[in-house]
Every structure is written in structure tokens, then in C-alpha cells.
Scaffold this active site. Structure first.
Site, PDB file in Angstrom:
ATOM      1  CG  HIS A 102      35.387  60.698 -99.899  1.00 32.82           C
ATOM      2  ND1 HIS A 102      36.499  61.510 -99.825  1.00 32.82           N
ATOM      3  CD2 HIS A 102      34.490  61.362-100.651  1.00 32.82           C
ATOM      4  CE1 HIS A 102      36.262  62.634-100.483  1.00 32.82           C
ATOM      5  NE2 HIS A 102      35.055  62.565-101.011  1.00 32.82           N
ATOM      6  CG  HIS A 104      30.511  60.784-103.269  1.00 32.52           C
ATOM      7  ND1 HIS A 104      29.920  61.823-102.576  1.00 32.52           N
ATOM      8  CD2 HIS A 104      31.797  61.164-103.479  1.00 32.52           C
ATOM      9  CE1 HIS A 104      30.816  62.789-102.382  1.00 32.52           C
ATOM     10  NE2 HIS A 104      31.969  62.414-102.926  1.00 32.52           N
TER      11      HIS A 104
HETATM   12  P1  5GP Z   1      34.302  65.213-102.390  1.00 31.90           P
HETATM   13  O1  5GP Z   1      33.962  66.369-103.283  1.00 31.90           O
HETATM   14  O2  5GP Z   1      35.595  65.427-101.656  1.00 31.90           O
HETATM   15  O3  5GP Z   1      34.241  63.912-103.112  1.00 31.90           O
HETATM   16  O4  5GP Z   1      33.110  65.149-101.361  1.00 31.90           O
HETATM   17  C1  5GP Z   1      33.192  65.328-100.001  1.00 31.90           C
HETATM   18  C2  5GP Z   1      31.804  65.033 -99.456  1.00 31.90           C
HETATM   19  O5  5GP Z   1      31.866  65.090 -98.054  1.00 31.90           O
HETATM   20  C3  5GP Z   1      30.726  66.030 -99.896  1.00 31.90           C
HETATM   21  O6  5GP Z   1      29.675  65.336-100.540  1.00 31.90           O
HETATM   22  C4  5GP Z   1      30.279  66.701 -98.607  1.00 31.90           C
HETATM   23  O7  5GP Z   1      28.892  66.949 -98.578  1.00 31.90           O
HETATM   24  C5  5GP Z   1      30.693  65.682 -97.559  1.00 31.90           C
HETATM   25  N1  5GP Z   1      31.061  66.270 -96.281  1.00 31.90           N
HETATM   26  C6  5GP Z   1      31.801  67.391 -96.070  1.00 31.90           C
HETATM   27  N2  5GP Z   1      31.945  67.610 -94.748  1.00 31.90           N
HETATM   28  C7  5GP Z   1      31.307  66.581 -94.121  1.00 31.90           C
HETATM   29  C8  5GP Z   1      31.117  66.259 -92.742  1.00 31.90           C
HETATM   30  O8  5GP Z   1      31.559  66.943 -91.832  1.00 31.90           O
HETATM   31  N3  5GP Z   1      30.401  65.133 -92.477  1.00 31.90           N
HETATM   32  C9  5GP Z   1      29.886  64.339 -93.461  1.00 31.90           C
HETATM   33  N4  5GP Z   1      29.201  63.273 -93.085  1.00 31.90           N
HETATM   34  N5  5GP Z   1      30.027  64.629 -94.765  1.00 31.90           N
HETATM   35  C10 5GP Z   1      30.744  65.738 -95.086  1.00 31.90           C
END
Ligand code: 5GP
Length: 139
Positions: A102, A104
Site C-alpha cells: 500500500h 500512503h
Molecule cells: P503501514 O504501517 O503498514 O504502512 O500502515 C498501515 C495503515 O493502515 C495505517 O496507517 C493504519 O492506520 C491503516 N489501517 C489499519 N487497519 C485499517 C483498516 O481496517 N482500514 C483502513 N482503512 N485502514 C487501516
């Protein structure tokens, strides 16, 4: 490490849990981050599974970044942002918490710092409104 299809974004892709969708096409899905670090914080994911950038099909990355560019342009307008920060994490040591690739998108305003992760979900009405504000700028 193997891709685990029980991760939360795989569940969103399968429609098993809801999201505040902004945009979807054959290859990608864009939706609001449920714990936004700035107003308008959203995510773009490819539909084809990979844990992160390093194990992704390069053809998928082209589609992913095209959607990132489109959504980031709309988010910048929707939130009257001065700039956009793009973040992408790989594996736990690289800051990743959800193991489906993903990107951001963080609309930034001059002088407004990014909030740390609160661990708390944002108000769903606000997230729905923010998704529709971004979508409106894509029309
Ligand atoms: P990472 O640290 O893996 O780059 O970020 C994962 C992101 O996913 C975080 O910013 C977190 O807030 C978001 N996130 C986690 N669980 C969910 C969810 O169930 N739905 C959505 N829309 N975002 C999520």
C-alpha cells in the site's frame, strides 16, 4: 516471507470488511486510512497480492503509481494542501504493519505537523465526507 491472504487489506478487497472507498479500477483500490495522521490521509493498494514493493509485479507498480498520482492530485485540491507526502513501508523493520502493498497519500499544509498514529479510528462520517471530497476532485 509469504503473502498472508488474511491481512486486513485483502479482506477489504474481498468485501469482507468495509472501507471508505474513493476510487476503484481493474488494478487498484483507493480508500481512506481509518486512523488518519493528517486530514485526507488515504491509501492506494493493488488488487494483485504482494506483501510489499519488493515482491510486487513491476507491471502492477505502474498501475499503482498512476492511481497514486491521480488520487494525490485530487486530495491536494480537496484539502487545499500545500504539498503531498507519499509513504510506503516494507516489512516490520521498515515500519509496515499491514502486509499487503500500500501507498500512503498525506496532504500536507505548511506549518501543520503530521500527527503520530493515535491507534484510534476516526469518525466514520468524517471519513466518508473526506472520501467524497477527494472523489469530487477526480470528476
Ligand atoms: P503501514 O504501517 O503498514 O504502512 O500502515 C498501515 C495503515 O493502515 C495505517 O496507517 C493504519 O492506520 C491503516 N489501517 C489499519 N487497519 C485499517 C483498516 O481496517 N482500514 C483502513 N482503512 N485502514 C487501516
Amino acid at each position: 516471507m509469504q503473502y498472508d491472504p488474511t491481512n486486513i487489506f485483502a479482506k477489504i478487497l474481498r468485501g469482507e470488511i468495509p472501507c471508505h472507498k474513493i476510487y476503484e479500477d481493474e488494478h487498484t483500490l483507493a480508500f481512506m486510512d481509518v486512523m488518519p495522521q493528517v486530514e485526507g490521509h488515504c491509501l492506494v493498494i493493488p488488487k494483485k497480492p504482494s506483501r510489499g514493493l519488493l515482491d510486487a509485479d513491476p507491471a502492477v507498480l505502474a498501475h499503482l503509481m498512476t492511481t497514486v498520482q491521480t488520487v494525490a492530485t485530487a486530495a491536494k485540491k480537496a484539502f487545499n494542501a500545500d504539498g503531498i507526502q507519499i509513504r510506503q513501508y516494507n516489512e516490520e523493520a521498515g515500519g509496515q504493519t499491514v502486509f499487503h502493498l500500500h501507498v500512503h497519500i498525506l496532504p500536507m499544509k505548511s506549518g501543520v505537523p503530521m500527527k503520530p498514529h493515535s491507534g484510534k479510528m476516526a469518525d466514520h462520517e468524517a471519513l466518508a465526507q473526506h472520501a467524497s471530497m477527494i472523489l469530487d476532485e477526480m470528476k
